[in-house]
Design a protein around this motif. Structure first.
Motif, PDB file in Angstrom:
ATOM      1  N   ILE A   1       0.920  63.374  10.695  1.00  0.00           N
ATOM      2  CA  ILE A   1       2.301  63.316  11.120  1.00  0.00           C
ATOM      3  C   ILE A   1       1.967  62.880   9.291  1.00  0.00           C
ATOM      4  O   ILE A   1       1.937  62.466   8.803  1.00  0.00           O
ATOM      5  N   LEU A   2       3.377  64.326   8.826  1.00  0.00           N
ATOM      6  CA  LEU A   2       4.123  63.870   7.449  1.00  0.00           C
ATOM      7  C   LEU A   2       4.838  62.980   7.423  1.00  0.00           C
ATOM      8  O   LEU A   2       5.936  63.038   7.666  1.00  0.00           O
ATOM      9  N   ILE A   3       4.379  61.929   6.622  1.00  0.00           N
ATOM     10  CA  ILE A   3       5.891  60.339   6.142  1.00  0.00           C
ATOM     11  C   ILE A   3       6.261  61.078   4.507  1.00  0.00           C
ATOM     12  O   ILE A   3       5.897  60.488   3.693  1.00  0.00           O
ATOM     13  N   GLY A   4       7.683  60.452   4.800  1.00  0.00           N
ATOM     14  CA  GLY A   4       8.202  60.578   3.255  1.00  0.00           C
ATOM     15  C   GLY A   4       7.917  58.675   2.505  1.00  0.00           C
ATOM     16  O   GLY A   4       8.540  58.138   4.235  1.00  0.00           O
ATOM     17  N   THR A   5       8.030  58.522   2.057  1.00  0.00           N
ATOM     18  CA  THR A   5       8.168  56.852   1.934  1.00  0.00           C
ATOM     19  C   THR A   5       7.977  56.516   0.153  1.00  0.00           C
ATOM     20  O   THR A   5       8.309  57.353  -0.834  1.00  0.00           O
ATOM     21  N   ASP A   6       8.974  55.360  -0.167  1.00  0.00           N
ATOM     22  CA  ASP A   6       9.602  55.308  -1.291  1.00  0.00           C
ATOM     23  C   ASP A   6       8.193  53.499  -1.998  1.00  0.00           C
ATOM     24  O   ASP A   6       7.659  52.795  -1.482  1.00  0.00           O
ATOM     25  N   SER A   7       7.657  54.601  -2.504  1.00  0.00           N
ATOM     26  CA  SER A   7       6.040  54.108  -2.656  1.00  0.00           C
ATOM     27  C   SER A   7       6.531  53.007  -4.709  1.00  0.00           C
ATOM     28  O   SER A   7       5.289  52.780  -5.034  1.00  0.00           O
TER      29      SER A   7
ATOM     30  N   TRP B   1       1.049  60.940   3.459  1.00  0.00           N
ATOM     31  CA  TRP B   1       1.418  59.965   2.786  1.00  0.00           C
ATOM     32  C   TRP B   1       2.466  60.517   1.575  1.00  0.00           C
ATOM     33  O   TRP B   1       1.441  61.691   1.142  1.00  0.00           O
ATOM     34  N   VAL B   2       4.365  60.895   1.148  1.00  0.00           N
ATOM     35  CA  VAL B   2       4.467  61.531   0.754  1.00  0.00           C
ATOM     36  C   VAL B   2       5.409  61.175  -0.424  1.00  0.00           C
ATOM     37  O   VAL B   2       5.712  60.205   0.293  1.00  0.00           O
ATOM     38  N   SER B   3       4.615  60.057  -1.567  1.00  0.00           N
ATOM     39  CA  SER B   3       6.159  59.529  -2.314  1.00  0.00           C
ATOM     40  C   SER B   3       7.299  60.637  -2.728  1.00  0.00           C
ATOM     41  O   SER B   3       7.566  61.777  -2.749  1.00  0.00           O
ATOM     42  N   SER B   4       8.681  59.474  -2.442  1.00  0.00           N
ATOM     43  CA  SER B   4       9.926  60.551  -2.586  1.00  0.00           C
ATOM     44  C   SER B   4      11.006  59.163  -3.292  1.00  0.00           C
ATOM     45  O   SER B   4      10.222  58.324  -3.178  1.00  0.00           O
ATOM     46  N   LYS B   5      11.959  59.591  -3.916  1.00  0.00           N
ATOM     47  CA  LYS B   5      13.050  58.688  -4.268  1.00  0.00           C
ATOM     48  C   LYS B   5      13.074  57.716  -2.172  1.00  0.00           C
ATOM     49  O   LYS B   5      13.282  58.243  -1.602  1.00  0.00           O
ATOM     50  N   PHE B   6      13.978  56.767  -2.449  1.00  0.00           N
ATOM     51  CA  PHE B   6      14.050  56.261  -1.019  1.00  0.00           C
ATOM     52  C   PHE B   6      15.312  56.706  -0.302  1.00  0.00           C
ATOM     53  O   PHE B   6      15.416  57.021   0.639  1.00  0.00           O
ATOM     54  N   ASP B   7      16.053  57.735  -1.564  1.00  0.00           N
ATOM     55  CA  ASP B   7      17.820  57.571  -0.706  1.00  0.00           C
ATOM     56  C   ASP B   7      17.236  59.202  -0.156  1.00  0.00           C
ATOM     57  O   ASP B   7      18.627  59.715  -0.317  1.00  0.00           O
TER      58      ASP B   7
ATOM     59  N   GLY C   1       9.676  58.924   8.480  1.00  0.00           N
ATOM     60  CA  GLY C   1       9.934  58.129   7.463  1.00  0.00           C
ATOM     61  C   GLY C   1       9.161  56.863   7.429  1.00  0.00           C
ATOM     62  O   GLY C   1      10.331  56.472   7.901  1.00  0.00           O
ATOM     63  N   VAL C   2       8.650  56.652   6.807  1.00  0.00           N
ATOM     64  CA  VAL C   2       8.103  54.632   6.896  1.00  0.00           C
ATOM     65  C   VAL C   2       8.152  54.061   5.578  1.00  0.00           C
ATOM     66  O   VAL C   2       7.353  54.620   4.739  1.00  0.00           O
ATOM     67  N   SER C   3       9.571  53.264   5.008  1.00  0.00           N
ATOM     68  CA  SER C   3       9.759  53.054   3.691  1.00  0.00           C
ATOM     69  C   SER C   3      10.844  51.882   3.699  1.00  0.00           C
ATOM     70  O   SER C   3      11.677  51.429   3.660  1.00  0.00           O
TER      71      SER C   3
ATOM     72  N   TYR D   1      13.337  45.550  10.867  1.00  0.00           N
ATOM     73  CA  TYR D   1      12.610  47.846  10.121  1.00  0.00           C
ATOM     74  C   TYR D   1      12.741  48.274  10.813  1.00  0.00           C
ATOM     75  O   TYR D   1      12.539  47.924  11.952  1.00  0.00           O
ATOM     76  N   GLY D   2      13.170  49.904  10.791  1.00  0.00           N
ATOM     77  CA  GLY D   2      12.472  50.944  11.804  1.00  0.00           C
ATOM     78  C   GLY D   2      11.789  52.127  11.801  1.00  0.00           C
ATOM     79  O   GLY D   2      12.398  52.190   9.723  1.00  0.00           O
ATOM     80  N   PHE D   3      10.795  52.402  11.714  1.00  0.00           N
ATOM     81  CA  PHE D   3      10.211  53.603  10.940  1.00  0.00           C
ATOM     82  C   PHE D   3      11.462  54.408  12.021  1.00  0.00           C
ATOM     83  O   PHE D   3      12.039  54.290  13.393  1.00  0.00           O
ATOM     84  N   VAL D   4      11.533  55.799  10.758  1.00  0.00           N
ATOM     85  CA  VAL D   4      12.200  56.700  11.247  1.00  0.00           C
ATOM     86  C   VAL D   4      12.208  58.236  11.570  1.00  0.00           C
ATOM     87  O   VAL D   4      10.975  58.633  11.071  1.00  0.00           O
ATOM     88  N   VAL D   5      12.715  59.065  12.706  1.00  0.00           N
ATOM     89  CA  VAL D   5      12.076  59.958  13.057  1.00  0.00           C
ATOM     90  C   VAL D   5      13.004  60.616  13.148  1.00  0.00           C
ATOM     91  O   VAL D   5      14.951  60.150  13.077  1.00  0.00           O
ATOM     92  N   GLN D   6      13.608  62.671  13.610  1.00  0.00           N
ATOM     93  CA  GLN D   6      15.124  63.177  13.676  1.00  0.00           C
ATOM     94  C   GLN D   6      16.025  62.680  14.674  1.00  0.00           C
ATOM     95  O   GLN D   6      15.217  62.021  15.806  1.00  0.00           O
TER      96      GLN D   6
END
Length: 287
Positions: free
Chosen positions: A50-56, A92-98, A112-114, A238-243
């Motif tokens: 599973i591919l996850i976006g996160t603000d690291s 895990w892929v580092s991304s801007k939070f917004d 999304g896990v952030s 907090y919540g894990f995010v999916v479509q």
């Protein structure tokens, strides 16, 4: 030099020492749950990950190890265990939070896990699964040289991470200032929480606010340069995010989280990272 990322430090004998979340990684006991794994959409299940976006930038929840690339933190460790219950590995892929929620919406990320606070605005566009409770807390430079108080920050310069619930919080406070004939709050919004914290340490901003486990960690890591200000308030999950339409995947994630709560894995991970004060006893979809 202030370094807020990286959980590893070198001890006197040259060995790597984990100063936060020490010890081996905690994994889910009992392996994958076949019933839950069957609920994962084929499009995600096909490659086994599973591919996850996160603000690291949000230590100790999710941040970069000393290699500057590997995402670590209790949020990652917990979701890794959730994914394992679903028979999946994580990427895990580092991304801007917004950018994360739009990335989940577009399919760029499968989750999304952030440290996303669950609120009505986010639930309009994505589906969220609760797994932790956090409030907001303020911090300032040691000794509070600016004389800031959370309930009276009028005319002060306040640091906050862009697109967080704390932006709405301080904007509301600023409007209350001007309505009372007092000067507005200068709100400095930063892309990363590490930047916001550094602005307080440097004196550029008088104070800042963030999720309670984040600001407490920042105070600890700045070695006495910062201090907490006021009490924790407005706790929310907090919540894990999916479509939005991935309700079955959300139910599977909730089920996996409940399994970790039941077998003690959840508790062990939070205690390892010293964030057990935010533990919840259940997990729900769009609570």
């Amino acid at each position: 030099m202030l370094v807020l990322t990286g959980a590893l430090a070198l001890s006197a004998c040259g060995e790597k020492k984990d100063d936060t979340g020490g010890g081996p990684k905690i994994t889910a006991s009992g392996g994958a749950d076949a019933k839950l794994a069957a609920m994962v959409p084929d499009a995600i299940k096909s490659d086994g990950k599973i591919l996850i976006g996160t603000d690291s930038t949000y230590a100790p929840n999710e941040f970069l190890d000393t290699d500057g690339k590997t995402v670590i933190g209790w949020d990652r460790e917990l979701f890794d265990a959730v994914a394992a219950k679903l028979g999946l590995k994580t990427e895990w892929v580092s991304s801007k939070f917004d950018d994360i929620v739009p990335g989940v919406q577009s399919g760029k990320y499968e989750a999304g896990v952030s440290s996303f606070t669950i609120n009505d605005e986010r639930k309009k566009v994505v589906t969220m699964v609760s797994y932790f409770n956090a409030g907001t807390q303020w911090a300032t430079k040691k000794g509070n040289p600016g004389g800031v108080q959370p309930d009276d920050a009028c005319g002060k310069k306040i640091a906050v991470q862009k697109a967080t619930v704390q932006v709405d919080d301080v904007q509301k406070r600023s409007k209350e200032c001007t309505a009372a004939g007092k000067p507005a709050i200068t709100i400095d919004q930063y892309q990363g929480q590490d930047q916001a914290t550094a602005a307080i340490v440097s004196g550029k901003d008088d104070a800042g606010l963030a999720d309670s486990p984040i600001i407490a960690y920042a105070v600890k890591k700045t070695n006495g340069q910062l201090e907490l200000l006021g009490d924790i308030y407005e706790a929310a999950p907090y919540g894990f995010v999916v479509q939005k339409e991935q309700t079955q995947l959300a139910e599977a994630i909730a089920g996996a989280t409940k399994a970790l709560q039941a077998d003690g894995t959840y508790k062990k991970i939070l205690e390892k990272w010293n964030v057990q004060a935010g533990a919840i006893t259940d997990s729900a979809v769009n609570p």
